[in-house]
Write a protein that holds these residues in place. Structure first.
Motif, PDB file in Angstrom:
ATOM      1  N   VAL A   1       4.655   5.450   9.366  1.00  0.00           N
ATOM      2  CA  VAL A   1       5.919   5.533  10.108  1.00  0.00           C
ATOM      3  C   VAL A   1       6.446   6.963  10.206  1.00  0.00           C
ATOM      4  O   VAL A   1       7.406   7.220  10.931  1.00  0.00           O
ATOM      5  N   LEU A   2       5.830   7.880   9.455  1.00  0.00           N
ATOM      6  CA  LEU A   2       6.357   9.251   9.455  1.00  0.00           C
ATOM      7  C   LEU A   2       5.402  10.208  10.158  1.00  0.00           C
ATOM      8  O   LEU A   2       4.182  10.022  10.133  1.00  0.00           O
TER       9      LEU A   2
ATOM     10  N   ILE B   1       1.216   4.484  -2.407  1.00  0.00           N
ATOM     11  CA  ILE B   1       1.156   5.894  -2.003  1.00  0.00           C
ATOM     12  C   ILE B   1       2.353   6.648  -2.558  1.00  0.00           C
ATOM     13  O   ILE B   1       2.218   7.726  -3.150  1.00  0.00           O
TER      14      ILE B   1
ATOM     15  N   LEU C   1       2.516   9.738  -5.221  1.00  0.00           N
ATOM     16  CA  LEU C   1       3.180  11.009  -4.928  1.00  0.00           C
ATOM     17  C   LEU C   1       4.275  11.307  -5.938  1.00  0.00           C
ATOM     18  O   LEU C   1       4.931  12.333  -5.859  1.00  0.00           O
TER      19      LEU C   1
ATOM     20  N   ARG D   1       6.698  15.108   8.279  1.00  0.00           N
ATOM     21  CA  ARG D   1       7.562  14.370   7.361  1.00  0.00           C
ATOM     22  C   ARG D   1       6.771  13.745   6.221  1.00  0.00           C
ATOM     23  O   ARG D   1       7.286  13.566   5.122  1.00  0.00           O
TER      24      ARG D   1
ATOM     25  N   ARG E   1      -9.006   7.021   1.849  1.00  0.00           N
ATOM     26  CA  ARG E   1      -8.324   6.410   2.993  1.00  0.00           C
ATOM     27  C   ARG E   1      -7.046   7.145   3.374  1.00  0.00           C
ATOM     28  O   ARG E   1      -6.098   6.555   3.850  1.00  0.00           O
TER      29      ARG E   1
ATOM     30  N   GLU F   1       9.999  16.212  -1.268  1.00  0.00           N
ATOM     31  CA  GLU F   1      11.258  15.531  -1.591  1.00  0.00           C
ATOM     32  C   GLU F   1      11.113  14.743  -2.892  1.00  0.00           C
ATOM     33  O   GLU F   1      11.982  14.771  -3.760  1.00  0.00           O
ATOM     34  N   LEU F   2       9.976  14.042  -3.028  1.00  0.00           N
ATOM     35  CA  LEU F   2       9.754  13.249  -4.230  1.00  0.00           C
ATOM     36  C   LEU F   2       9.599  14.141  -5.451  1.00  0.00           C
ATOM     37  O   LEU F   2       9.959  13.771  -6.555  1.00  0.00           O
TER      38      LEU F   2
ATOM     39  N   PHE G   1      -7.036  10.837  -1.091  1.00  0.00           N
ATOM     40  CA  PHE G   1      -7.810   9.604  -1.175  1.00  0.00           C
ATOM     41  C   PHE G   1      -8.805   9.519  -0.032  1.00  0.00           C
ATOM     42  O   PHE G   1      -8.667  10.175   0.996  1.00  0.00           O
TER      43      PHE G   1
ATOM     44  N   PHE H   1      -2.906  14.243  -5.140  1.00  0.00           N
ATOM     45  CA  PHE H   1      -3.978  13.284  -4.861  1.00  0.00           C
ATOM     46  C   PHE H   1      -4.450  13.380  -3.419  1.00  0.00           C
ATOM     47  O   PHE H   1      -3.641  13.551  -2.508  1.00  0.00           O
TER      48      PHE H   1
ATOM     49  N   ARG I   1      -0.241  17.530   2.205  1.00  0.00           N
ATOM     50  CA  ARG I   1       0.745  16.819   1.407  1.00  0.00           C
ATOM     51  C   ARG I   1       0.462  16.992  -0.085  1.00  0.00           C
ATOM     52  O   ARG I   1       1.377  17.115  -0.900  1.00  0.00           O
TER      53      ARG I   1
ATOM     54  N   LEU J   1       7.870  14.600   2.545  1.00  0.00           N
ATOM     55  CA  LEU J   1       8.198  13.531   1.611  1.00  0.00           C
ATOM     56  C   LEU J   1       7.700  13.852   0.202  1.00  0.00           C
ATOM     57  O   LEU J   1       8.390  13.613  -0.790  1.00  0.00           O
ATOM     58  N   ALA J   2       6.469  14.426   0.131  1.00  0.00           N
ATOM     59  CA  ALA J   2       5.914  14.763  -1.181  1.00  0.00           C
ATOM     60  C   ALA J   2       6.809  15.777  -1.881  1.00  0.00           C
ATOM     61  O   ALA J   2       7.050  15.696  -3.083  1.00  0.00           O
TER      62      ALA J   2
ATOM     63  N   ARG K   1       0.825  -1.203   0.000  1.00  0.00           N
ATOM     64  CA  ARG K   1       0.000   0.000   0.000  1.00  0.00           C
ATOM     65  C   ARG K   1       0.856   1.247   0.000  1.00  0.00           C
ATOM     66  O   ARG K   1       0.635   2.191  -0.751  1.00  0.00           O
TER      67      ARG K   1
ATOM     68  N   ASN L   1      -4.215   7.598   3.214  1.00  0.00           N
ATOM     69  CA  ASN L   1      -2.950   7.102   2.660  1.00  0.00           C
ATOM     70  C   ASN L   1      -1.723   7.850   3.137  1.00  0.00           C
ATOM     71  O   ASN L   1      -0.826   8.179   2.359  1.00  0.00           O
ATOM     72  N   LEU L   2      -1.676   8.128   4.416  1.00  0.00           N
ATOM     73  CA  LEU L   2      -0.445   8.695   4.973  1.00  0.00           C
ATOM     74  C   LEU L   2       0.487   7.540   5.299  1.00  0.00           C
ATOM     75  O   LEU L   2       0.041   6.416   5.537  1.00  0.00           O
ATOM     76  N   LEU L   3       1.786   7.818   5.310  1.00  0.00           N
ATOM     77  CA  LEU L   3       2.723   6.780   5.728  1.00  0.00           C
ATOM     78  C   LEU L   3       2.743   6.726   7.249  1.00  0.00           C
ATOM     79  O   LEU L   3       3.075   7.720   7.895  1.00  0.00           O
TER      80      LEU L   3
END
Ligand SMILES: Nc1ncnc2c1ncn2[C@@H]1O[C@H](COP(=O)(O)OP(=O)(O)OP(=O)(O)O)[C@@H](O)[C@H]1O
Ligand SMILES: [Mg+2]
Lengths: 425, 236
Positions: free
Chosen positions: B104-105, A334, A338, B109, B98, B116-117, B96, B94, B168, B113-114, A330, B100-102
């Motif tokens: 662990v961060l 994500i 991104l 962060r 759900r 950074e990507l 969603f 995007f 994000r 991350l967005a 999942r 859809n956050l990570l």
């Protein structure tokens, strides 16, 4: 990427810890095996360097590690003694050694049977710290010499058991004395006879245990003056410029090659002597290489065993990274939504695995140092030397292994269909 | 051309059929759509009619079986995966259902991350000059969560999580925000907060929003409501 990798690893602490442990055990095995074998070889080779001689004469086609017993008959010593090179006698001293093994200090020790008169070549500037050397006044040696015929043989029946027992003496080095808790006056049973420890010498001498060569020759070979190997001490090369130059060119003097084919004085003599007596004659300094050479068979096993351990631990890394990919399907979706591309996802996997491997390698090196200390405490006669090169090898293997085992899982992550990944429960 | 007519997103005769395990499921049957710059469009329709499928196609998350998509003037169907990824990074955001956050961060962060990507695909020179940290802080401020920036998703309420997800999505200043039932998992109060946020981003920042929703009240706040039935938009 780095901080996300760290966050992932921190999130799955147990798995991260187990992966690190797996790598560290593999690395530890590799390093300890290398350190043990190199330590042992180097320690023996270093001690051989301490002998005051330039050349070693060994039986042809024999493994130096297992050299022992009677390889050279009594005819060799006079021939070596009288050997001429460049029109002059070059040998100052021919030192015959009879090698054997005996059990002392909890392990097999190589016993050096040496003539009392030759002990100075072994001791050099090292001192007798307690007691004295064996065969005081070379009494036993001289007594036997008096019995010998022109070929060096004597009738063993002429030597009484009491005379022999009086000569059954050992000299050991300090390290063995400390480890085996031996004192001057202690007795060691060897060849069915009580041998008395009469002296302790500083460590670093070629052997850990010495005894009169005549005793070994008497008991094992009925008195024939055979030896296992010779150390040969040479006269210094002649100083006159012309002679020196001529000698330096060596046997292939006629070749117009010039400087390229230069061999040293000792090398030239070693080659000529080898030719003369049909035996292996090596520079003392080459002994280390010879040992490594004869040990190469054993190295194959060591390398295969450590290699297996490493392969297993990298399979564990691969599996661990792969389960992470499955578990994070999942999340990968994500990241893709991104805008994470192939390179990012593979990179993430590689960074994570590399972190695990670097930690594992560091821990493995720590464990190896611990194992070294433990081994040396348990078996004080073992020399375990962790050389800087092993640390570099371990780091190299750790990092390369980490990167390689992360590539496939990373590739799988990069290939995931983001929509399917996002709809995963 | 495409830029001058003010159309930021155009889809023509989009068809899509899912194929899995040898079973074909036709879902989209020729969808046409044109969204103008700074427009707020909502898509409604019964469950299973193909809304999410369409949004994924528009968001370059999957390639349709047929038809053409044009984003900010560039046709995307001929582009390779790498180029589509670059486009998604640079122009799309995007949100969603759900979140859809990570997990662990931290919130902060996740937003960073967005950015950074997004990395080098950032075209706005003015934006580039500001530090990533500042931009993350601004985005979180914009959704009213500055005080919870160090919380991990698990420590945030669902409404807050969705607001982090919006932060994000907007931190990289996308041209187009695609939202798939962003309020679907929220209670009415949180749903209202999220919708206000999207409406405000649309109005004051000129962000184009395409949002799927099942809630008619929310849908009515949009400039235009499209209804999808059986893989097509209903004629208006
Ligand atoms: N990966 C897939 N493989 C096969 N069929 C799929 C796949 N994904 C979706 N479908 C089918 O496609 C149809 C449209 O799905 P989609 O998710 O686009 O509907 P939706 O309009 O978003 O529905 P909802 O309002 O419930 O979210 C559904 O019938 C669904 O079962
Ligand atoms: Mg849907």
């Amino acid at each position: 990427m780095f901080s996300l990798a760290v966050a992932h690893l921190a999130h799955r602490k147990l798995r991260t810890a187990l992966s690190i442990l797996a790598v560290s055990i593999g690395i530890m095995m590799l390093v300890v095996m290398l350190a043990l074998s190199h330590g042992m070889l180097n320690e023996v080779a270093d001690r051989i360097q301490s002998v005051d001689a330039e050349l070693i004469v060994l039986p042809e086609n024999e493994n130096v590690i297992f050299t022992a017993g009677a390889a050279f008959s009594g005819k060799y010593a006079p021939v070596i003694d009288a050997f001429e090179y460049g029109g002059r006698r070059v040998v100052k001293q021919t030192i015959g050694v009879m090698l054997d093994t005996l059990h002392m200090g909890g392990q097999q020790q190589r016993l050096f049977g040496v003539d009392r008169a030759d002990m100075s070549a072994f001791l050099g500037r090292r001192e007798v710290v307690r007691g004295r050397l064996f065969d005081e006044g070379r009494a036993f040696g001289d007594r036997l010499d008096g019995l010998r015929n022109e070929n060096g043989y004597y009738d063993p029946a002429l030597v009484g058991e009491a005379e022999l027992l009086a000569a059954c003496e050992l000299v050991i080095d300090e390290r063995l004395a400390r480890v085996g808790d031996y004192e001057v006056g202690d007795e060691v049973i060897f060849l069915g006879r009580p041998f008395e420890i009469v002296g302790v010498v500083e460590s670093g001498v070629a052997g850990r245990v010495f005894c009169p060569i005549q005793v070994l020759q008497y008991v094992k070979n009925g008195g024939v003056p055979w030896v296992s190997l010779f150390f040969v001490k040479l006269h210094p090369p002649p100083l006159a410029g012309g002679d020196q130059d001529r000698l330096r060119v060596g046997p292939s003097e006629a070749s117009a090659g010039g400087g390229a084919s230069q061999v040293s004085y000792e090398e030239a003599i070693a080659d000529a002597l080898s030719e003369r007596i049909k035996a292996k004659v090596e520079l003392k300094g080459a002994y280390r290489d010879l040992m490594y050479e004869s040990f190469s068979q054993v190295y194959v096993y060591i390398n295969v065993a450590s290699g297996m351990a490493l392969i297993v631990c990298f399979i564990i890394i691969l599996l661990s990274m792969y389960t992470m990919v499955l578990e994070r399907t999942r999340e990968i979706g994500i990241l893709k939504s991104l805008g994470a591309g192939r390179a990012y996802l593979i990179g993430l996997s590689v960074v994570e695995a590399t972190l695990v491997c670097v930690c594992g390698t560091t821990l493995g090196l720590g464990l190896a140092i611990g194992a070294k200390l433990g081994l040396e405490a348990a078996k004080p006669l073992l020399t375990v030397s962790i050389e800087p090169a092993f640390v570099l090898i371990a780091l190299g293997i750790g990092i390369i292994g980490g990167v390689l085992s992360a590539l496939y899982p990373g590739y799988r992550a990069a290939r995931l269909d983001p929509v399917a990944a996002l709809s995963m429960e | 051309m495409a830029n001058s007519d003010g159309i930021i997103l155009r889809a023509e005769r989009i068809r899509h059929t899912y194929r899995s395990d040898g079973i074909e499921t036709p879902v989209l049957h020729g969808v046409d759509l044109a969204v103008r710059r700074a427009e707020f469009v909502t898509i409604m329709g019964p469950s299973g009619c193909g809304k999410t499928t369409l949004l994924n196609v528009l968001g370059l998350m999957m390639r349709p079986t047929g038809g053409a998509v044009e984003i900010d003037g560039s046709r995307v169907d001929g582009l390779g995966d790498g180029e589509q990824t670059m486009l998604r990074r640079g122009k799309l955001g995007f949100v969603f259902q759900r979140f859809n956050l990570l997990p662990v961060l931290s919130a902060e962060r996740n937003v960073a991350l967005a950015l950074e990507l997004r990395g080098k695909s950032d075209r706005h020179d003015a934006e580039r000059n500001r530090s990533a940290g500042q931009r993350v802080a601004e985005a979180l401020d914009r959704v009213g969560l500055s005080d919870k920036r160090r919380h991990k998703p698990g420590a945030l309420s669902v409404g807050e999580q969705q607001r982090v997800a919006i932060a994000r999505a907007i931190v990289g200043r996308p041209r187009l925000l695609l939202a798939d039932e962003p309020t679907g998992n929220l209670d009415s109060r949180n749903a209202a907060i999220v919708l206000d946020l999207l409406a405000d981003l649309n109005r004051s920042d000129g962000l184009t929003v395409v949002m799927i929703t099942h809630n008619e009240h929310l849908a009515d706040r949009a400039d235009r409501v499209l209804t999808m039935i059986d893989g097509r938009f209903e004629q208006q």
